[in-house]
Scaffold this active site. Sequence first.
Site, PDB file in Angstrom:
ATOM      1  N   ASP A 232      -8.103  13.196  -7.578  1.00  0.00           N
ATOM      2  CA  ASP A 232      -7.605  13.795  -6.201  1.00  0.00           C
ATOM      3  C   ASP A 232      -6.366  14.731  -6.366  1.00  0.00           C
ATOM      4  O   ASP A 232      -5.552  14.781  -5.339  1.00  0.00           O
ATOM      5  CB  ASP A 232      -7.238  12.782  -5.063  1.00  0.00           C
ATOM      6  CG  ASP A 232      -8.429  11.912  -4.823  1.00  0.00           C
ATOM      7  OD1 ASP A 232      -9.623  11.989  -5.341  1.00  0.00           O
ATOM      8  OD2 ASP A 232      -8.100  10.804  -3.918  1.00  0.00           O
TER       9      ASP A 232
ATOM     10  N   LYS B   5     -15.507  11.387  -2.713  1.00  0.00           N
ATOM     11  CA  LYS B   5     -15.491  10.061  -2.023  1.00  0.00           C
ATOM     12  C   LYS B   5     -14.986  10.158  -0.748  1.00  0.00           C
ATOM     13  O   LYS B   5     -14.291  11.240  -0.357  1.00  0.00           O
ATOM     14  CB  LYS B   5     -14.729   9.115  -3.129  1.00  0.00           C
ATOM     15  CG  LYS B   5     -13.429   9.655  -3.391  1.00  0.00           C
ATOM     16  CD  LYS B   5     -12.698   8.869  -4.251  1.00  0.00           C
ATOM     17  CE  LYS B   5     -11.187   9.221  -4.478  1.00  0.00           C
ATOM     18  NZ  LYS B   5     -10.341   9.296  -3.211  1.00  0.00           N
TER      19      LYS B   5
ATOM     20  N   CYS C 205      -5.176   6.087  -4.480  1.00  0.00           N
ATOM     21  CA  CYS C 205      -6.418   6.121  -5.241  1.00  0.00           C
ATOM     22  C   CYS C 205      -6.251   5.902  -6.458  1.00  0.00           C
ATOM     23  O   CYS C 205      -7.293   5.537  -7.372  1.00  0.00           O
ATOM     24  CB  CYS C 205      -6.934   7.706  -5.050  1.00  0.00           C
ATOM     25  SG  CYS C 205      -7.394   7.643  -3.209  1.00  0.00           S
TER      26      CYS C 205
HETATM   27  C1  VGL Z   1      -5.521   8.972  -0.837  1.00  0.00           C
HETATM   28  C2  VGL Z   1      -4.716   8.474   0.995  1.00  0.00           C
HETATM   29  C3  VGL Z   1      -5.804   8.752   1.782  1.00  0.00           C
HETATM   30  C4  VGL Z   1      -5.243   9.275  -2.374  1.00  0.00           C
HETATM   31  C5  VGL Z   1      -6.450   9.314  -0.334  1.00  0.00           C
HETATM   32  O1  VGL Z   1      -5.789  10.113  -2.813  1.00  0.00           O
HETATM   33  O2  VGL Z   1      -4.628   8.244  -2.869  1.00  0.00           O
HETATM   34  N1  VGL Z   1      -4.516   8.415  -0.162  1.00  0.00           N
HETATM   35  N2  VGL Z   1      -6.948   9.197   1.085  1.00  0.00           N
END
Ligand code: VGL
Length: 198
Positions: A9, A106, A151
Amino acid sequence: MTSALIVIDVQNDFCPGGALAVSGGNDIVAGINALMDDFSTVILTQDWHPAGHSSFASSHPGQAPMDLITMPYGPQVLWPDHCVQGTVGAAFHPDLRTDGDLIIRKGYNPAIDSYSAFFENDQTTPTGLEGYLKSRGITRLTLVGLALDFCVNYSAVDAARLGFDVTVRADLTRAIDMNGSRDAALTAMQDAGARIAV
Ligand code: VGL
Ligand code: ZN
């Protein structure tokens, strides 16, 4: 053992200026790019929510970002709208190398959040990444990216439980760190059997 690097991410919304900015999120990009040279297999993940996703505080009247609610699958932190499919915020950081083997998205199920690269937050619906890795004979994983306490943490814990040999390069992650979540994540990952490297 065959190894893969999993880059979690590293998207605009998790970098300074983004909707769910992680402090220093952009500082890890150069180091991640360089680390890619050491791996024959590189996989990137992308948080990829439909507008109106159930993890967004804006989808729950009366709730604010960072509130904790109970969803049918368990507790869920509510987030500002982020990583909406096709938006600039959902795009990878512009300096990140994206010449990896696989991009796994995802969080596209409107009703279930997905922190982990392996399972949605119901902890049962698979993303398919386990099958991809195992069918390629990959047994050893190094994880980097954002955010360490969400994540990266969930992905590392799931990977260790699935039997992969897991190393988290903590120096190439950054944390949201709400209410001690960074330290809790480090403990959870180690308890699951992941190695924390700095
Ligand atoms: C994430 C919160 C919401 C992350 C993704 O990538 O850690 N955190 N969505
Ligand atoms: Zn998200």
